[in-house]
Motif scaffolding. Structure first.
Motif, short mmCIF file in Angstrom:
data_model
loop_
_atom_site.label_atom_id
_atom_site.label_comp_id
_atom_site.label_asym_id
_atom_site.label_seq_id
_atom_site.Cartn_x
_atom_site.Cartn_y
_atom_site.Cartn_z
N GLU A 1 38.52 27.28 23.71
CA GLU A 1 38.75 28.58 24.34
C GLU A 1 38.68 28.49 25.85
N VAL A 2 37.79 27.66 26.34
CA VAL A 2 37.67 27.49 27.79
C VAL A 2 38.95 26.89 28.37
N LEU A 3 39.44 25.83 27.76
CA LEU A 3 40.65 25.17 28.26
C LEU A 3 41.88 26.06 28.09
N THR A 4 41.93 26.81 26.99
CA THR A 4 43.05 27.74 26.79
C THR A 4 43.05 28.82 27.86
N ALA A 5 41.86 29.36 28.15
CA ALA A 5 41.76 30.38 29.18
C ALA A 5 42.12 29.83 30.56
N LEU A 6 41.72 28.57 30.83
CA LEU A 6 42.09 27.95 32.10
C LEU A 6 43.61 27.84 32.22
N ASP A 7 44.26 27.44 31.14
CA ASP A 7 45.73 27.35 31.14
C ASP A 7 46.34 28.71 31.45
N THR A 8 45.75 29.76 30.88
CA THR A 8 46.27 31.12 31.11
C THR A 8 46.09 31.53 32.56
N GLU A 9 44.92 31.25 33.10
CA GLU A 9 44.64 31.60 34.50
C GLU A 9 45.57 30.83 35.44
N TYR B 1 50.52 34.97 41.74
CA TYR B 1 49.70 34.95 42.96
C TYR B 1 50.59 34.61 44.15
N VAL B 2 50.45 35.39 45.21
CA VAL B 2 51.27 35.20 46.41
C VAL B 2 50.45 34.46 47.47
N CYS B 3 50.93 33.29 47.87
CA CYS B 3 50.27 32.51 48.93
C CYS B 3 50.86 32.92 50.28
N MET B 4 50.02 33.45 51.15
CA MET B 4 50.48 33.92 52.45
C MET B 4 49.85 33.11 53.57
N LYS B 5 50.66 32.80 54.57
CA LYS B 5 50.18 32.05 55.72
C LYS B 5 49.07 32.82 56.42
N GLY B 6 47.99 32.12 56.74
CA GLY B 6 46.85 32.73 57.40
C GLY B 6 45.77 33.17 56.43
N PHE B 7 46.08 33.12 55.12
CA PHE B 7 45.11 33.55 54.11
C PHE B 7 44.76 32.39 53.18
N GLU B 8 44.77 31.17 53.75
CA GLU B 8 44.48 30.00 52.92
C GLU B 8 43.07 30.02 52.35
N SER B 9 42.12 30.58 53.09
CA SER B 9 40.75 30.64 52.57
C SER B 9 40.66 31.49 51.32
N PHE B 10 41.53 32.50 51.20
CA PHE B 10 41.53 33.34 50.01
C PHE B 10 42.07 32.56 48.81
N ILE B 11 43.05 31.69 49.07
CA ILE B 11 43.59 30.86 47.99
C ILE B 11 42.50 29.94 47.46
N VAL B 12 41.76 29.30 48.38
CA VAL B 12 40.68 28.41 47.99
C VAL B 12 39.62 29.17 47.19
N SER B 13 39.27 30.37 47.65
CA SER B 13 38.26 31.19 46.96
C SER B 13 38.72 31.59 45.56
N LYS B 14 40.00 31.92 45.44
CA LYS B 14 40.55 32.30 44.14
C LYS B 14 40.44 31.14 43.16
N VAL B 15 40.83 29.96 43.60
CA VAL B 15 40.75 28.78 42.73
C VAL B 15 39.30 28.49 42.37
N GLN B 16 38.41 28.59 43.35
CA GLN B 16 37.01 28.30 43.10
C GLN B 16 36.41 29.29 42.10
#
Length: 390
Positions: free
Chosen positions: A120-128, A136-151
């Motif tokens: 279930e954990v790996l299935t949910a990771l695949d879904t996320e 998810y929209v990656c915008m210039k200047g908001f790279e720290s938000f991308i890192v936080s989202k992944v984390q």
């Protein structure tokens, strides 16, 4: 699929050699870097042959540009990637694409026999990961938000697994409709009886080191799934610096034949040639692959260093060894990068530095990353000196 730059009768094997200081083997170190090829000679010019062909092409290109300037035509710059044919080899790309699947297999091998519920954990990771890639929209200047989202995705999965280590329940999911609820352990109706659960919890107990490795493994799985998207974004943000590094390599490469001995340790002078670095070049080219993952990029860097160690050792007299310190390794990596001229190394290094977790940063992979970072800085310095001298 572009024809590979190197091959012919080139056959080599590169293995990572570093071990953590505590003497134990990290999970990802169970995955060997092993490459063996014997490619057709007709699709494989040697590095020296590429340099000669490039020199002719550059001379023709210079003449063409001069004619355009004289006639007032708009300049059309040369496509050096086409001239040098430095494309990542499909065989090596395929090799490194297996890294994450092998590491996932290690995770399952370590935890499933102890009662951890990974499906279930790996299935949910695949879904996320799928949701991140699609919406998810990656915008210039908001790279720290991308890192936080992944984390946050990684931490959610890690806490859910470790939550199975305590009371069999997870406080992470507030709603069964939320995708995060899939990361929670099964409800009490599906759990063991109270008497057997206690013994199973004891079986599930994990050490601090294992907890750290679980987090690193889940991080690798997630960042690998979104590699194409984040690579493209970081390359876009750092496109100017990527081109500056690429141009520096191409410019320095024009005089590399006459300067070869400047990069070689004394033990390799007269023994190693540019063609001797074919295995290392082949590995380094992987870094330019559009879907090269953070983990595999570091593994390629480590494999390149291992290949350098093999080359230096081969120059030693029988029964003799030569310590490959940073003072020996960095000039050789500088040489290889100049020959390879990767087009996305700067953005790839910055991407890795943004996402890397401490356990990887402090491992042999982190050492390889630091070596490549220092080598890239040295290339900028060499290029600046060349410009001043002109």
């Amino acid at each position: 699929e572009s024809p590979p730059l190197l091959g012919g009768n080139t056959s080599f094997t590169a293995h990572p050699t570093s071990v953590p200081s505590n003497g134990s083997q990290m999970w990802w170190q169970r995955i060997p870097i092993s490459v063996n090829y014997n490619l057709p000679a007709e699709c494989d010019p040697k590095p020296t042959e590429c340099l000669m062909a490039a020199a002719v092409a550059e001379s023709e290109e210079t003449e063409r540009l001069q004619q355009q300037v004289a006639s007032g035509q708009a300049l059309e710059p040369v496509d050096y990637k086409t001239i040098y044919n430095f494309f990542p080899e499909p065989q090596i790309i395929t090799l490194f694409r297996q890294d994450e699947q092998r590491l996932t297999a290690v995770l399952i091998q370590e935890l499933e026999p102890r009662g951890f519920l990974l499906d279930e954990v790996l299935t949910a990771l695949d879904t996320e990961v799928g949701m991140f890639n699609s919406s998810y929209v990656c915008m210039k200047g908001f790279e720290s938000f991308i890192v936080s989202k992944v984390q946050s995705i990684v931490e959610l999965a890690q806490e859910s697994l470790i939550g199975q280590n305590t009371d069999g329940r997870s406080s992470l999911a507030d709603s069964t409709k939320d995708i995060r609820s899939k990361l929670s352990p099964p409800s009490a109706a599906h759990m063991m009886s109270t008497s057997s659960r206690s013994s199973n919890q004891q079986h599930r107990m994990i050490t601090d080191e294992e907890e750290e490795q679980i987090g690193a493994t889940l991080h690798i799985i997630v960042t690998s799934g979104i590699a194409l998207k984040i690579n493209e974004h970081w390359a876009s943000v750092n496109s100017v610096d990527d081109y500056a590094f690429y141009h520096a390599c191409v410019s320095l490469r024009k005089s590399i034949q006459s300067r070869l001995t400047e990069f070689l340790p004394d033990i390799c002078v007269g023994k190693a040639t540019i063609d001797s670095f074919a295995p290392t070049i082949r590995i380094c080219k992987y870094i330019d692959a559009p879907d090269a993952t953070l983990f595999s990029s570091m593994r390629a860097m480590e494999g390149a260093i291992s290949s350098i160690v093999t080359l230096v050792t081969s120059c030693c007299a029988p029964g003799k060894t030569h310590e490959v310190t940073a003072d020996v390794c960095i000039p050789l990596i500088v040489l290889v990068l100049i020959l390879t001229a990767p087009q996305t190394l700067t953005s790839r290094i910055r991407l890795i530095l943004e996402f890397i977790v401490p356990v990887l940063e402090l491992s042999s992979l982190g050492y390889a990353l630091t070596t490549f970072e220092a080598s890239a800085e040295q290339i900028h310095h060499e290029y600046a000196l060349m410009v001043k001298s002109q």
